[in-house]
Design a protein around this motif. Structure first.
Motif, PDB file in Angstrom:
ATOM      1  N   THR A 167       0.675  -1.294   0.161  1.00  0.00           N
ATOM      2  CA  THR A 167      -0.249   0.154   0.122  1.00  0.00           C
ATOM      3  C   THR A 167       1.060   1.225   0.047  1.00  0.00           C
ATOM      4  O   THR A 167       0.531   2.242  -0.739  1.00  0.00           O
ATOM      5  CB  THR A 167      -0.772   0.018   1.224  1.00  0.00           C
ATOM      6  OG1 THR A 167      -1.673  -1.173   1.482  1.00  0.00           O
ATOM      7  CG2 THR A 167      -1.867   1.303   1.101  1.00  0.00           C
ATOM      8  N   LYS A 170       2.075   1.622  -3.314  1.00  0.00           N
ATOM      9  CA  LYS A 170       0.948   2.118  -4.389  1.00  0.00           C
ATOM     10  C   LYS A 170       0.831   3.421  -4.269  1.00  0.00           C
ATOM     11  O   LYS A 170       0.377   4.199  -5.218  1.00  0.00           O
ATOM     12  CB  LYS A 170      -0.322   1.231  -4.028  1.00  0.00           C
ATOM     13  CG  LYS A 170      -1.430   1.471  -4.975  1.00  0.00           C
ATOM     14  CD  LYS A 170      -2.633   0.996  -4.501  1.00  0.00           C
ATOM     15  CE  LYS A 170      -2.620  -0.499  -4.267  1.00  0.00           C
ATOM     16  NZ  LYS A 170      -4.001  -1.075  -3.986  1.00  0.00           N
ATOM     17  N   ILE A 171       0.644   4.097  -3.035  1.00  0.00           N
ATOM     18  CA  ILE A 171       0.397   5.389  -2.879  1.00  0.00           C
ATOM     19  C   ILE A 171       1.694   6.570  -3.136  1.00  0.00           C
ATOM     20  O   ILE A 171       1.556   7.900  -3.023  1.00  0.00           O
ATOM     21  CB  ILE A 171      -0.088   5.914  -1.460  1.00  0.00           C
ATOM     22  CG1 ILE A 171       0.753   5.657  -0.493  1.00  0.00           C
ATOM     23  CG2 ILE A 171      -1.464   4.974  -1.429  1.00  0.00           C
ATOM     24  CD1 ILE A 171       0.057   6.078   0.925  1.00  0.00           C
ATOM     25  N   ASP A 172       2.895   5.782  -3.537  1.00  0.00           N
ATOM     26  CA  ASP A 172       4.108   6.509  -3.803  1.00  0.00           C
ATOM     27  C   ASP A 172       4.501   7.669  -2.623  1.00  0.00           C
ATOM     28  O   ASP A 172       4.474   8.691  -2.568  1.00  0.00           O
ATOM     29  CB  ASP A 172       3.917   7.438  -4.909  1.00  0.00           C
ATOM     30  CG  ASP A 172       5.293   8.013  -5.291  1.00  0.00           C
ATOM     31  OD1 ASP A 172       6.533   7.626  -4.761  1.00  0.00           O
ATOM     32  OD2 ASP A 172       5.366   9.026  -6.082  1.00  0.00           O
ATOM     33  N   ARG A 190      -4.433   9.795  -0.112  1.00  0.00           N
ATOM     34  CA  ARG A 190      -3.849   9.072  -1.152  1.00  0.00           C
ATOM     35  C   ARG A 190      -4.498   7.889  -1.317  1.00  0.00           C
ATOM     36  O   ARG A 190      -4.562   7.043  -2.316  1.00  0.00           O
ATOM     37  CB  ARG A 190      -2.306   9.156  -1.023  1.00  0.00           C
ATOM     38  CG  ARG A 190      -1.817  10.521  -1.483  1.00  0.00           C
ATOM     39  CD  ARG A 190      -0.205  10.403  -1.604  1.00  0.00           C
ATOM     40  NE  ARG A 190       0.578  11.570  -2.000  1.00  0.00           N
ATOM     41  CZ  ARG A 190       1.564  11.679  -2.694  1.00  0.00           C
ATOM     42  NH1 ARG A 190       2.205  10.533  -3.106  1.00  0.00           N
ATOM     43  NH2 ARG A 190       2.044  12.718  -3.188  1.00  0.00           N
ATOM     44  N   ALA A 191      -4.247   7.323   0.088  1.00  0.00           N
ATOM     45  CA  ALA A 191      -4.983   5.625  -0.066  1.00  0.00           C
ATOM     46  C   ALA A 191      -6.349   5.484  -0.306  1.00  0.00           C
ATOM     47  O   ALA A 191      -6.628   4.715  -1.135  1.00  0.00           O
ATOM     48  CB  ALA A 191      -4.804   5.144   1.514  1.00  0.00           C
ATOM     49  N   TRP A 192      -7.081   6.604  -0.041  1.00  0.00           N
ATOM     50  CA  TRP A 192      -8.581   6.414  -0.295  1.00  0.00           C
ATOM     51  C   TRP A 192      -8.555   6.692  -1.979  1.00  0.00           C
ATOM     52  O   TRP A 192      -9.409   5.943  -2.592  1.00  0.00           O
ATOM     53  CB  TRP A 192      -9.234   7.689   0.213  1.00  0.00           C
ATOM     54  CG  TRP A 192     -10.707   7.921  -0.057  1.00  0.00           C
ATOM     55  CD1 TRP A 192     -11.651   6.882   0.127  1.00  0.00           C
ATOM     56  CD2 TRP A 192     -11.372   8.985  -0.604  1.00  0.00           C
ATOM     57  NE1 TRP A 192     -12.867   7.431  -0.202  1.00  0.00           N
ATOM     58  CE2 TRP A 192     -12.614   8.690  -0.881  1.00  0.00           C
ATOM     59  CE3 TRP A 192     -10.710  10.080  -0.829  1.00  0.00           C
ATOM     60  CZ2 TRP A 192     -13.423   9.629  -1.364  1.00  0.00           C
ATOM     61  CZ3 TRP A 192     -11.683  11.029  -1.539  1.00  0.00           C
ATOM     62  CH2 TRP A 192     -12.966  10.704  -1.575  1.00  0.00           C
ATOM     63  N   LYS A 193      -8.082   7.631  -2.650  1.00  0.00           N
ATOM     64  CA  LYS A 193      -8.101   7.974  -3.973  1.00  0.00           C
ATOM     65  C   LYS A 193      -7.552   6.761  -4.412  1.00  0.00           C
ATOM     66  O   LYS A 193      -8.062   6.627  -5.861  1.00  0.00           O
ATOM     67  CB  LYS A 193      -7.097   9.096  -4.341  1.00  0.00           C
ATOM     68  CG  LYS A 193      -7.928  10.369  -3.629  1.00  0.00           C
ATOM     69  CD  LYS A 193      -9.092  10.900  -4.405  1.00  0.00           C
ATOM     70  CE  LYS A 193      -8.855  11.548  -5.774  1.00  0.00           C
ATOM     71  NZ  LYS A 193     -10.155  11.801  -6.198  1.00  0.00           N
ATOM     72  N   ARG A 194      -6.874   6.124  -4.242  1.00  0.00           N
ATOM     73  CA  ARG A 194      -6.402   4.778  -5.065  1.00  0.00           C
ATOM     74  C   ARG A 194      -7.175   3.625  -4.780  1.00  0.00           C
ATOM     75  O   ARG A 194      -6.927   2.694  -5.214  1.00  0.00           O
ATOM     76  CB  ARG A 194      -4.837   4.718  -4.506  1.00  0.00           C
ATOM     77  CG  ARG A 194      -3.766   5.643  -4.985  1.00  0.00           C
ATOM     78  CD  ARG A 194      -3.787   5.511  -6.448  1.00  0.00           C
ATOM     79  NE  ARG A 194      -3.344   4.252  -7.267  1.00  0.00           N
ATOM     80  CZ  ARG A 194      -2.231   4.120  -7.679  1.00  0.00           C
ATOM     81  NH1 ARG A 194      -1.035   4.864  -7.328  1.00  0.00           N
ATOM     82  NH2 ARG A 194      -1.759   2.853  -7.974  1.00  0.00           N
ATOM     83  N   GLY A 195      -8.247   3.801  -3.724  1.00  0.00           N
ATOM     84  CA  GLY A 195      -8.890   2.706  -4.113  1.00  0.00           C
ATOM     85  C   GLY A 195      -8.550   1.537  -2.888  1.00  0.00           C
ATOM     86  O   GLY A 195      -9.239   0.344  -2.867  1.00  0.00           O
ATOM     87  N   CYS A 196      -7.733   1.929  -1.958  1.00  0.00           N
ATOM     88  CA  CYS A 196      -7.138   0.918  -1.110  1.00  0.00           C
ATOM     89  C   CYS A 196      -8.240   0.638   0.060  1.00  0.00           C
ATOM     90  O   CYS A 196      -9.164   1.598   0.324  1.00  0.00           O
ATOM     91  CB  CYS A 196      -6.054   1.569  -0.178  1.00  0.00           C
ATOM     92  SG  CYS A 196      -4.611   1.932  -1.472  1.00  0.00           S
TER      93      CYS A 196
END
Length: 206
Positions: A167, A170-172, A190-196
């Protein structure tokens, strides 16, 4: 414990925490399967030297020494990078002043989500000892953040979390711009926007 069983690294930034690091190390290391990485910003009270002495006695403990204060966010970014390079599968972030209870680490690790947040404001969470004004400001801030961003978190600025290694990649995380406490919000967003997958579990924040 064999190195391959130490799959979670707890990252704790420190600055002038000499009174807490020994007790914190003992409490964290009572949790099975964890390593402990302190990130010390050249504390003038000798915190870094105390951590080095702990690390000399226990190979599960290490200290990343930084030249000076550069913000909480940058300390976490440095700690996360070191933890991932060392092979961590999960990374816990928490404070060193015992406002986050080390006994809750196992609960965060055991949850099946890409990001687990220890939340003060879900059912069962609490902030004992806080005056009414502080609780009001904190809760109002959370409502404002949810309204503006659409992010469905009850405690978007909480700092007690468990990240999966993939994770963070994924979010850099290394490119996060925030240096101060807004780092918590930016990472969550960032985590939310990436669908985590994100889960909040109740904690008592003292």
């Amino acid at each position: 414990m064999p190195a391959e069983d130490l799959r979670t690294t707890v990252v704790i930034p420190t600055y002038d925490e000499r009174e807490n690091v020994e007790r914190m190390a003992k409490a964290v290391l009572s949790v099975p399967g964890v390593k402990l990485l302190f990130v010390d910003d050249n504390s003038p009270d000798g915190t870094g030297e105390i951590i080095d002495s702990i690390a000399a006695r226990d190979e599960r403990v290490s200290c990343l020494h930084r030249a000076g204060q550069d913000g909480l966010g940058r300390a976490y970014v440095a700690g996360f990078a070191a933890a991932l390079e060392d092979g961590a599968e999960k990374v816990i972030q928490m404070d060193c002043d015992f406002s986050h209870n080390p006994e809750d680490i196992s609960r965060l690790i055991s949850e099946d989500a890409e990001l687990v947040i220890g939340s003060r404001y879900v059912s069962g969470g609490d902030t004992p000892g806080w005056p009414f004004k502080r609780r009001l400001i904190s809760r109002s801030g959370g409502i404002f953040i949810r309204t503006v961003t659409g992010m469905p978190l009850r405690d978007p600025t909480g700092g007690f979390k468990c990240w999966r290694a993939e994770t963070l990649r994924k979010i850099d995380f290394a490119s996060v711009a925030s240096a101060g406490y807004s780092f918590q919000l930016e990472m969550n967003h960032r985590a939310w926007k990436r669908g985590c997958s994100i889960k909040e579990i109740p904690i008592v924040f003292t």
